[in-house]
Design a protein around this motif. Sequence first.
Motif, short mmCIF file in Angstrom:
data_model
loop_
_atom_site.label_atom_id
_atom_site.label_comp_id
_atom_site.label_asym_id
_atom_site.label_seq_id
_atom_site.Cartn_x
_atom_site.Cartn_y
_atom_site.Cartn_z
N GLY A 279 0.81 -1.21 0.00
CA GLY A 279 0.00 0.00 0.00
C GLY A 279 0.84 1.26 0.00
N TRP A 280 1.96 1.24 0.70
CA TRP A 280 2.86 2.38 0.71
C TRP A 280 3.43 2.65 -0.68
N VAL A 281 3.80 1.59 -1.38
CA VAL A 281 4.31 1.75 -2.75
C VAL A 281 3.23 2.37 -3.64
N VAL A 282 2.00 1.89 -3.48
CA VAL A 282 0.90 2.38 -4.32
C VAL A 282 0.63 3.86 -4.06
N ILE A 283 0.65 4.27 -2.80
CA ILE A 283 0.41 5.68 -2.48
C ILE A 283 1.45 6.57 -3.15
N VAL A 284 2.69 6.15 -3.11
CA VAL A 284 3.76 6.94 -3.74
C VAL A 284 3.59 6.95 -5.26
N MET A 285 3.18 5.82 -5.84
CA MET A 285 2.93 5.76 -7.28
C MET A 285 1.82 6.73 -7.68
N LEU A 286 0.75 6.76 -6.89
CA LEU A 286 -0.36 7.67 -7.19
C LEU A 286 0.08 9.13 -7.11
N ALA A 287 0.86 9.45 -6.09
CA ALA A 287 1.32 10.83 -5.93
C ALA A 287 2.20 11.26 -7.09
N ALA A 288 2.96 10.32 -7.66
CA ALA A 288 3.90 10.66 -8.73
C ALA A 288 3.26 10.67 -10.12
N ALA A 289 2.06 10.06 -10.28
CA ALA A 289 1.46 9.93 -11.61
C ALA A 289 1.26 11.28 -12.31
N PRO A 290 0.69 12.31 -11.65
CA PRO A 290 0.55 13.61 -12.34
C PRO A 290 1.88 14.24 -12.72
N ALA A 335 10.68 0.60 4.13
CA ALA A 335 9.75 1.65 3.72
C ALA A 335 10.44 2.70 2.86
N LEU A 336 11.67 3.06 3.21
CA LEU A 336 12.41 4.05 2.42
C LEU A 336 12.71 3.52 1.02
N CYS A 337 13.20 2.29 0.94
CA CYS A 337 13.53 1.72 -0.37
C CYS A 337 12.28 1.60 -1.25
N LEU A 338 11.20 1.09 -0.67
CA LEU A 338 9.97 0.93 -1.44
C LEU A 338 9.36 2.28 -1.80
N GLY A 339 9.53 3.28 -0.93
CA GLY A 339 9.04 4.62 -1.24
C GLY A 339 9.76 5.24 -2.42
N PHE A 340 11.06 5.01 -2.54
CA PHE A 340 11.81 5.52 -3.69
C PHE A 340 11.51 4.71 -4.95
N LEU A 341 11.16 3.44 -4.78
CA LEU A 341 10.88 2.58 -5.93
C LEU A 341 9.55 2.95 -6.60
N GLY A 342 8.54 3.33 -5.80
CA GLY A 342 7.20 3.55 -6.32
C GLY A 342 7.08 4.50 -7.50
N PRO A 343 7.66 5.71 -7.43
CA PRO A 343 7.50 6.64 -8.56
C PRO A 343 8.06 6.12 -9.88
N PHE A 344 9.17 5.42 -9.82
CA PHE A 344 9.77 4.91 -11.05
C PHE A 344 8.96 3.76 -11.62
N LEU A 345 8.42 2.91 -10.75
CA LEU A 345 7.58 1.81 -11.22
C LEU A 345 6.30 2.35 -11.86
N GLY A 346 5.66 3.33 -11.20
CA GLY A 346 4.45 3.92 -11.77
C GLY A 346 4.72 4.64 -13.07
N GLY A 347 5.82 5.36 -13.14
CA GLY A 347 6.18 6.07 -14.37
C GLY A 347 6.38 5.13 -15.53
N TYR A 348 7.00 4.00 -15.27
CA TYR A 348 7.23 3.03 -16.35
C TYR A 348 5.91 2.58 -16.96
N PHE A 349 4.94 2.20 -16.12
CA PHE A 349 3.69 1.67 -16.65
C PHE A 349 2.87 2.74 -17.36
N ILE A 350 2.92 3.98 -16.89
CA ILE A 350 2.23 5.06 -17.60
C ILE A 350 2.82 5.24 -18.99
N LEU A 351 4.13 5.32 -19.06
CA LEU A 351 4.81 5.67 -20.31
C LEU A 351 4.78 4.54 -21.32
N VAL A 352 4.98 3.30 -20.87
CA VAL A 352 5.10 2.22 -21.84
C VAL A 352 3.77 1.97 -22.54
#
Length: 441
Positions: A279-290, A335-352
């Motif tokens: 859930g923490w990863v997902v929250i960070v992914m959502l915040a980074a999507a815009p 939590a720190l590692c997964l928090g940094f991972l989230g934006p890049f994972l979300g960005g990949y799926f948006i862009l690809v």
Amino acid sequence: MSPILTLRQTLLYSCTSSGINLINTAISTWLLYYYAPPPNTGAVQYLSITVLGILLAIGRVWNAIIDPFIGHWSDRTQSHWGRRTPFLVLGSLMTLGALLFLWTPLTSYPSLPNALYFLTMTIILYTGMSLVGVPYDGSLPEMAATAVERVRLSMWKNIFGILGVLGGAVIASSVYSRWGAIAMGGVIGTIGAVTVGLTLPVLPKRILPTLDPTGEGEAIASMSFWQSLRATLRNRPFLILCSSTILVQTAYAMLLSNLPYFVALILQEPEAAVGRYQGWVVIVMLAAAPVWNRLNRDYPDRQLLKVSLFGLAVTTSLLTAVGWISFLSTGLQAALCLGFLGPFLGGYFILVYAMMGAVVEQDAIVTGQRREAFHYSIFSFSAGMGLSFSTLIIPPIFSHYGYTLAQPAGVRVVFLVAGILVVLSAVVFHDYRLTETPTQR
């Protein structure tokens, strides 16, 4: 340009993405762990980790093989309900049924009946998921007419997909730990069917006209399956995207499958904590999507995708070292590692997925054929092969390096291997080029 799609159409269309991702996340997280839990934990082991990895790979290969045929079938279907709706209805019902029976092995110990039953249920499940996922992804270029619209629709589709991942993390983990796997299967299957039902009213009901690449107004004959396959395999940008995707999807599936073991053996927390970290990863992914959507206005997709791959490789590899820093708790390090991972994972799926839309639209101009679902089926084939490879990679790592409380090194090695695979994906993607052509209809 002003968007042609209304907000209502965009949101309802994106609902199915949440259902698909909810189911995929729950299955990828808990299926391996349910049938082959860590030794000496008191949980029932229904199959050995090696046999389970082979069976999962067979199911994923089946899933990958049937995707192009489903895509071609969907592209050529003509019905009162459109090209995609019949597939989504049938697929959602098959998926719901498989999710109810998948968690009921025939014996309480590793056996041949368990193996055959597991293989049958997973094949039914993956077939149902393909009947939903391939036509649904293929409808994105039909919904979005321009490059700007594709990115916008892909962003919302990804946001709903991230919400589905959050559901797969929080809902599935909570139901699994409280009421068991069968209840979890029923809950996620029902949610998946409901999300498909919300999307059906806004799917295109008409077939888009074929395009004449000669400009002479001549009718273009429909391609057979093998003609379509040959034309697709000659599309270099598409092949590069698919090859890169195989590697990223392998790494992503390894991350999901490894997380319960990581929580239990490295962090030494209960199963319910898996949902909290996801859930923490997902929250960070959502915040980074815009942010990715905004960056797309100033920078090319290709450049942004490279950034996302580089960041994903680094942050995935950092999970290997969780627990090695003495002055921080292991939970905080994770939590720190997964928090940094989230934006890049979300960005990949948006862009690809946005880039896939551009590739498909350009192919339609060159060939004069509307083959959206076929392209996305080959793309899905690449993702399926990545998932198959992950189930073959993890068991040998666990067996060699260990996945017990006394020797959990295999869990760390999985993260390192996943990071290396993302680096290789970036190397493959380096040669991607696509000359953008105006494709407004």
